[in-house]
Design a protein around this motif. Structure first.
Motif, PDB file in Angstrom:
ATOM      1  N   GLU A  48      67.577  67.938 -47.669  1.00  0.00           N
ATOM      2  CA  GLU A  48      69.060  67.845 -47.946  1.00  0.00           C
ATOM      3  C   GLU A  48      69.174  66.830 -49.210  1.00  0.00           C
ATOM      4  OE1 GLU A  48      71.746  69.125 -47.041  1.00  0.00           O
ATOM      5  OE2 GLU A  48      71.138  70.239 -45.269  1.00  0.00           O
ATOM      6  N   ALA A  49      68.172  66.038 -49.331  1.00  0.00           N
ATOM      7  CA  ALA A  49      68.220  65.139 -50.579  1.00  0.00           C
ATOM      8  C   ALA A  49      67.889  65.909 -51.761  1.00  0.00           C
ATOM      9  CB  ALA A  49      66.996  63.959 -50.564  1.00  0.00           C
ATOM     10  N   ALA A  50      66.586  66.877 -51.612  1.00  0.00           N
ATOM     11  CA  ALA A  50      66.338  67.763 -53.042  1.00  0.00           C
ATOM     12  C   ALA A  50      67.583  68.595 -53.106  1.00  0.00           C
ATOM     13  CB  ALA A  50      65.405  68.462 -52.663  1.00  0.00           C
ATOM     14  N   LEU A  51      68.512  69.170 -52.193  1.00  0.00           N
ATOM     15  CA  LEU A  51      69.520  69.875 -52.632  1.00  0.00           C
ATOM     16  C   LEU A  51      70.614  69.303 -53.173  1.00  0.00           C
ATOM     17  CD1 LEU A  51      69.212  72.061 -49.229  1.00  0.00           C
ATOM     18  CD2 LEU A  51      69.448  73.161 -51.622  1.00  0.00           C
ATOM     19  N   ALA A  52      70.842  68.158 -52.797  1.00  0.00           N
ATOM     20  CA  ALA A  52      71.882  67.167 -53.245  1.00  0.00           C
ATOM     21  C   ALA A  52      71.641  66.914 -54.685  1.00  0.00           C
ATOM     22  CB  ALA A  52      72.035  65.925 -52.490  1.00  0.00           C
ATOM     23  N   ALA A  53      70.351  66.788 -55.098  1.00  0.00           N
ATOM     24  CA  ALA A  53      69.963  66.399 -56.416  1.00  0.00           C
ATOM     25  C   ALA A  53      69.701  67.623 -57.330  1.00  0.00           C
ATOM     26  CB  ALA A  53      68.585  65.712 -56.636  1.00  0.00           C
ATOM     27  N   ALA A  54      69.869  68.886 -56.706  1.00  0.00           N
ATOM     28  CA  ALA A  54      69.689  69.975 -57.669  1.00  0.00           C
ATOM     29  C   ALA A  54      70.682  70.749 -58.259  1.00  0.00           C
ATOM     30  CB  ALA A  54      68.902  70.980 -56.777  1.00  0.00           C
ATOM     31  N   PRO A  55      70.607  71.486 -59.257  1.00  0.00           N
ATOM     32  CA  PRO A  55      71.748  72.330 -59.728  1.00  0.00           C
ATOM     33  C   PRO A  55      72.259  73.474 -58.663  1.00  0.00           C
ATOM     34  CG  PRO A  55      69.571  72.623 -60.941  1.00  0.00           C
ATOM     35  CD  PRO A  55      69.524  71.736 -59.937  1.00  0.00           C
ATOM     36  N   GLU A  72      62.004  74.738 -45.843  1.00  0.00           N
ATOM     37  CA  GLU A  72      63.323  73.959 -45.255  1.00  0.00           C
ATOM     38  C   GLU A  72      64.331  74.310 -45.955  1.00  0.00           C
ATOM     39  OE1 GLU A  72      65.266  72.676 -42.085  1.00  0.00           O
ATOM     40  OE2 GLU A  72      63.256  72.925 -42.234  1.00  0.00           O
ATOM     41  N   ILE A  73      64.167  74.150 -47.354  1.00  0.00           N
ATOM     42  CA  ILE A  73      65.466  74.488 -48.193  1.00  0.00           C
ATOM     43  C   ILE A  73      65.577  76.173 -48.219  1.00  0.00           C
ATOM     44  CG2 ILE A  73      65.842  74.948 -50.655  1.00  0.00           C
ATOM     45  CD1 ILE A  73      64.443  72.149 -51.240  1.00  0.00           C
ATOM     46  N   LEU A  74      64.674  77.023 -48.147  1.00  0.00           N
ATOM     47  CA  LEU A  74      64.999  78.347 -47.968  1.00  0.00           C
ATOM     48  C   LEU A  74      65.969  78.636 -46.423  1.00  0.00           C
ATOM     49  CD1 LEU A  74      62.057  80.387 -49.023  1.00  0.00           C
ATOM     50  CD2 LEU A  74      64.193  80.179 -50.070  1.00  0.00           C
ATOM     51  N   ARG A  75      65.569  77.726 -45.380  1.00  0.00           N
ATOM     52  CA  ARG A  75      66.234  77.917 -44.285  1.00  0.00           C
ATOM     53  C   ARG A  75      67.894  77.547 -44.455  1.00  0.00           C
ATOM     54  NH1 ARG A  75      61.581  75.452 -42.313  1.00  0.00           N
ATOM     55  NH2 ARG A  75      60.244  76.866 -41.056  1.00  0.00           N
ATOM     56  N   ARG A  76      68.122  76.406 -45.209  1.00  0.00           N
ATOM     57  CA  ARG A  76      69.279  75.877 -45.249  1.00  0.00           C
ATOM     58  C   ARG A  76      70.166  76.523 -46.503  1.00  0.00           C
ATOM     59  NH1 ARG A  76      69.529  70.704 -42.826  1.00  0.00           N
ATOM     60  NH2 ARG A  76      68.032  70.404 -41.632  1.00  0.00           N
ATOM     61  N   ALA A  77      69.570  76.980 -47.614  1.00  0.00           N
ATOM     62  CA  ALA A  77      70.496  77.361 -48.692  1.00  0.00           C
ATOM     63  C   ALA A  77      69.692  78.311 -49.636  1.00  0.00           C
ATOM     64  CB  ALA A  77      70.803  76.109 -49.440  1.00  0.00           C
ATOM     65  N   ILE A  84      60.846  81.536 -55.833  1.00  0.00           N
ATOM     66  CA  ILE A  84      59.950  80.262 -55.391  1.00  0.00           C
ATOM     67  C   ILE A  84      58.341  80.406 -55.479  1.00  0.00           C
ATOM     68  CG2 ILE A  84      59.607  81.614 -53.287  1.00  0.00           C
ATOM     69  CD1 ILE A  84      60.097  78.824 -51.826  1.00  0.00           C
ATOM     70  N   ALA A  85      57.982  79.148 -56.094  1.00  0.00           N
ATOM     71  CA  ALA A  85      56.583  78.934 -56.214  1.00  0.00           C
ATOM     72  C   ALA A  85      55.776  78.282 -55.197  1.00  0.00           C
ATOM     73  CB  ALA A  85      56.230  78.632 -57.740  1.00  0.00           C
ATOM     74  N   LEU A  86      54.823  78.610 -54.492  1.00  0.00           N
ATOM     75  CA  LEU A  86      54.108  77.781 -53.557  1.00  0.00           C
ATOM     76  C   LEU A  86      53.010  77.413 -53.760  1.00  0.00           C
ATOM     77  CD1 LEU A  86      55.305  80.156 -50.600  1.00  0.00           C
ATOM     78  CD2 LEU A  86      56.251  77.990 -51.065  1.00  0.00           C
ATOM     79  N   ILE A  87      52.434  76.089 -54.217  1.00  0.00           N
ATOM     80  CA  ILE A  87      51.281  75.846 -54.725  1.00  0.00           C
ATOM     81  C   ILE A  87      50.480  75.027 -53.574  1.00  0.00           C
ATOM     82  CG2 ILE A  87      49.959  74.627 -56.559  1.00  0.00           C
ATOM     83  CD1 ILE A  87      52.590  74.808 -58.334  1.00  0.00           C
ATOM     84  N   ASP A  88      49.259  75.361 -53.282  1.00  0.00           N
ATOM     85  CA  ASP A  88      48.276  74.775 -52.489  1.00  0.00           C
ATOM     86  C   ASP A  88      49.021  74.059 -51.170  1.00  0.00           C
ATOM     87  OD1 ASP A  88      45.535  74.589 -54.099  1.00  0.00           O
ATOM     88  OD2 ASP A  88      47.000  74.032 -55.522  1.00  0.00           O
ATOM     89  N   THR A  89      49.657  75.297 -50.329  1.00  0.00           N
ATOM     90  CA  THR A  89      50.412  74.765 -49.537  1.00  0.00           C
ATOM     91  C   THR A  89      50.223  75.931 -48.093  1.00  0.00           C
ATOM     92  OG1 THR A  89      52.704  74.217 -48.589  1.00  0.00           O
ATOM     93  CG2 THR A  89      52.633  75.984 -50.211  1.00  0.00           C
ATOM     94  N   GLN A  90      51.047  75.701 -47.079  1.00  0.00           N
ATOM     95  CA  GLN A  90      50.638  76.878 -46.084  1.00  0.00           C
ATOM     96  C   GLN A  90      51.817  76.967 -45.478  1.00  0.00           C
ATOM     97  OE1 GLN A  90      47.634  75.237 -43.462  1.00  0.00           O
ATOM     98  NE2 GLN A  90      48.678  73.025 -43.432  1.00  0.00           N
TER      99      GLN A  90
END
Length: 232
Positions: A48-55, A72-77, A84-90
């Motif tokens: 939610e904080a990231a979405l609030a800061a984003a365009p 979590e952003i994909l679930r919400r918005a 989307i880019a996913l770097i060294d994650t799972q």
């Protein structure tokens, strides 16, 4: 050529500095939003904080823990995310052993034993050839100090509470880039391969001679892959 809005999500014990090479290399094609994720103790609050800061709409890139926030952003918005880019994650949750280790880190920190990233942890984080490379290790130490023990505990609590994102993968239809260091010990190559195989429109880029910290270890390769993903 207009610049793409790009939301960059740092990893555990990382500030925006983890993306400094990419911000410099991609300034001609991207405008950046990089939120601070250590003020929150749930993935929901981080998202939610990231979405609030984003365009209003943006390209989304998550590194390590930032990948968990990206899911979590994909679930919400999802309608706000163009690619989307996913770097060294799972996408998978922690194993019981990893979860127990996280809880141990939290307990040690809460009794005052937070010392940032100890040099003995470096072989887990970076390629063996870079354990003594101060241009990579010093930023890791500095970022951990900037975030501190309280921020570290909040981040670990959020990671422990995250959802299993594997069911989400088959729903992703946007252009997707999966990047992983070939020698990543934290989120190993098979995890990246599984994600890429489950996402319909995914490209997998394996970065040779790199551990977990590919944005800092192999900045030119990561920036080039992100440029292709942003502009194609």
């Amino acid at each position: 050529m207009p610049r793409s809005p790009l939301l960059l999500l740092p990893g555990l014990l990382n500030t925006r500095r983890v993306f400094a090479p990419q911000v410099e290399a991609l300034a001609d094609v991207a405008s950046f939003t990089i939120p601070e994720l250590w003020h929150h103790d749930t993935m929901a609050a981080m998202a939610e904080a990231a979405l609030a800061a984003a365009p209003p709409t943006f390209a989304l890139c998550g590194f390590s823990m930032g990948g968990y926030v990206a899911f979590e952003i994909l679930r919400r918005a999802p309608e706000r995310v163009e690619r989307i880019a996913l770097i060294d994650t799972q996408a998978a949750p922690d194993s019981p052993e990893t979860a127990a280790r996280r809880r141990g880190f939290i307990e040690q920190t809460q009794i005052g034993r937070f010392h940032g990233i100890h040099p003995t942890l470096l072989p887990q984080l970076v390629h063996p050839s870079r354990v003594s490379d101060e241009s990579i290790t010093q930023p890791l130490f500095d970022m951990a100090c900037d975030i501190g023990g309280d921020g570290f505990v909040r981040q670990q609590q959020a990671i422990l509470g995250r959802a299993d994102s594997r069911p989400l993968l088959v729903e992703i239809e946007m252009p997707t880039l999966v990047i992983v260091g070939r020698e990543d010990l934290v989120t190993p190559l098979p995890r990246a391969q599984e994600m890429a195989s489950d996402i319909a429109n995914a490209r997998l880029e394996v970065i040779d001679e790199s551990g977990h910290m590919t944005p800092l270890e192999k900045p030119a390769e990561v920036s080039a892959a992100l440029r292709r993903w942003l502009t194609q």
